[in-house]
Scaffold this motif. Structure first.
Motif, PDB file in Angstrom:
ATOM      1  N   UNK A   5       0.864  -1.167   0.000  1.00 30.93           N
ATOM      2  CA  UNK A   5       0.000   0.000   0.000  1.00 30.93           C
ATOM      3  C   UNK A   5       0.904   1.221   0.000  1.00 30.93           C
ATOM      4  N   UNK A   6       0.699   2.085  -0.983  1.00 30.13           N
ATOM      5  CA  UNK A   6       1.530   3.281  -1.112  1.00 30.13           C
ATOM      6  C   UNK A   6       0.900   4.426  -0.320  1.00 30.13           C
ATOM      7  N   UNK A   7       1.714   5.046   0.501  1.00 20.52           N
ATOM      8  CA  UNK A   7       1.339   6.252   1.225  1.00 20.52           C
ATOM      9  C   UNK A   7       2.161   7.377   0.613  1.00 20.52           C
ATOM     10  N   UNK A   8       1.481   8.440   0.208  1.00 19.14           N
ATOM     11  CA  UNK A   8       2.177   9.577  -0.386  1.00 19.14           C
ATOM     12  C   UNK A   8       2.346  10.670   0.660  1.00 19.14           C
ATOM     13  N   UNK A   9       3.479  11.331   0.586  1.00 16.64           N
ATOM     14  CA  UNK A   9       3.750  12.459   1.460  1.00 16.64           C
ATOM     15  C   UNK A   9       4.120  13.656   0.614  1.00 16.64           C
ATOM     16  N   UNK A  68      10.677  12.802  -4.696  1.00 17.31           N
ATOM     17  CA  UNK A  68      11.926  12.718  -3.950  1.00 17.31           C
ATOM     18  C   UNK A  68      12.428  11.283  -4.124  1.00 17.31           C
ATOM     19  N   UNK A  69      13.675  11.094  -4.587  1.00 16.87           N
ATOM     20  CA  UNK A  69      14.165   9.733  -4.835  1.00 16.87           C
ATOM     21  C   UNK A  69      14.088   8.860  -3.588  1.00 16.87           C
ATOM     22  N   UNK A  70      13.678   7.603  -3.795  1.00 17.79           N
ATOM     23  CA  UNK A  70      13.608   6.626  -2.717  1.00 17.79           C
ATOM     24  C   UNK A  70      12.184   6.359  -2.281  1.00 17.79           C
ATOM     25  N   UNK A  71      12.058   5.336  -1.458  1.00 17.29           N
ATOM     26  CA  UNK A  71      10.796   5.033  -0.785  1.00 17.29           C
ATOM     27  C   UNK A  71      11.168   4.406   0.547  1.00 17.29           C
ATOM     28  N   UNK A  72      10.281   4.560   1.540  1.00 13.73           N
ATOM     29  CA  UNK A  72      10.629   4.185   2.902  1.00 13.73           C
ATOM     30  C   UNK A  72       9.526   3.345   3.514  1.00 13.73           C
ATOM     31  N   UNK A  73       9.918   2.243   4.183  1.00 11.85           N
ATOM     32  CA  UNK A  73       8.913   1.363   4.779  1.00 11.85           C
ATOM     33  C   UNK A  73       8.224   2.037   5.960  1.00 11.85           C
ATOM     34  N   UNK A  74       6.932   1.794   6.047  1.00 15.19           N
ATOM     35  CA  UNK A  74       6.153   2.240   7.199  1.00 15.19           C
ATOM     36  C   UNK A  74       5.809   0.974   7.986  1.00 15.19           C
ATOM     37  N   UNK A  75       4.575   0.825   8.423  1.00 12.35           N
ATOM     38  CA  UNK A  75       4.198  -0.435   9.056  1.00 12.35           C
ATOM     39  C   UNK A  75       4.184  -1.533   7.989  1.00 12.35           C
ATOM     40  N   UNK A  76       4.182  -2.808   8.390  1.00 12.94           N
ATOM     41  CA  UNK A  76       4.249  -3.891   7.395  1.00 12.94           C
ATOM     42  C   UNK A  76       3.204  -3.729   6.287  1.00 12.94           C
ATOM     43  N   UNK A  77       3.688  -3.851   5.048  1.00 11.89           N
ATOM     44  CA  UNK A  77       2.794  -3.747   3.891  1.00 11.89           C
ATOM     45  C   UNK A  77       2.600  -2.337   3.364  1.00 11.89           C
ATOM     46  N   UNK A  78       3.185  -1.344   4.020  1.00 14.04           N
ATOM     47  CA  UNK A  78       3.022   0.052   3.609  1.00 14.04           C
ATOM     48  C   UNK A  78       4.378   0.640   3.257  1.00 14.04           C
ATOM     49  N   UNK A  79       4.384   1.500   2.242  1.00 13.36           N
ATOM     50  CA  UNK A  79       5.607   2.175   1.840  1.00 13.36           C
ATOM     51  C   UNK A  79       5.303   3.659   1.597  1.00 13.36           C
TER      52      UNK A  79
END
Length: 135
Positions: A5-9, A68-79
């Motif tokens: 699941x993608x979370x955008x910031x 912004x280059x990259x992606x970062x893990x949040x809770x399991x299943x979320x990035x």
């Protein structure tokens, strides 16, 4: 491979400053700071989700600029994936409407004055490079 699941910031930039938002919920995140945003809904592009989330959370009309280059893990299943963004001409000043109780515009020298959520730190560092470059 399971679908994440993608979370955008949004690294919302204005007049050489970055907008930070203090979480009011859930309790384990309350009081810490993040880049505003939220989940991408099925069938929605990340950029459209960013525009929608900024409207819902801050009451503003904004435009995504670049990822912004990259992606970062949040809770399991979320990035987390982050875009720089700017307020559209004529948009109102951001105000906390959902999940936040305070907003602060931070100049480059103030970026680390707030207690960022761990997942947001590398994204903020990436956004800071753009802020320093005059984005």
């Amino acid at each position: 491979m399971t679908e994440r699941i993608v979370v955008v910031g949004a690294a919302l930039l204005s007049e050489g400053r970055l907008l930070s938002a203090r979480r009011s919920a859930p309790p384990e995140l309350a009081g810490r700071w993040e880049l505003p945003g939220g989940k991408v809904e099925p069938g929605e592009t990340p950029e459209r989700a960013l525009v929608r989330e900024l409207r819902e959370e801050l009451g503003v009309e904004a435009e995504p600029l670049e990822r912004v280059p990259g992606q970062w893990p949040l809770k399991p299943g979320y990035v987390l994936r982050v875009w720089t963004a700017r307020l559209l001409p004529g948009s109102v000043e951001p105000r906390p409407l959902e999940d936040h109780d305070e907003l602060r515009w931070l100049a480059p020298g103030e970026i680390w004055d707030v207690d960022w959520l761990d997942a947001d730190v590398p994204a903020v560092k990436g956004a800071l490079l753009r802020l320093d470059a005059g984005a």
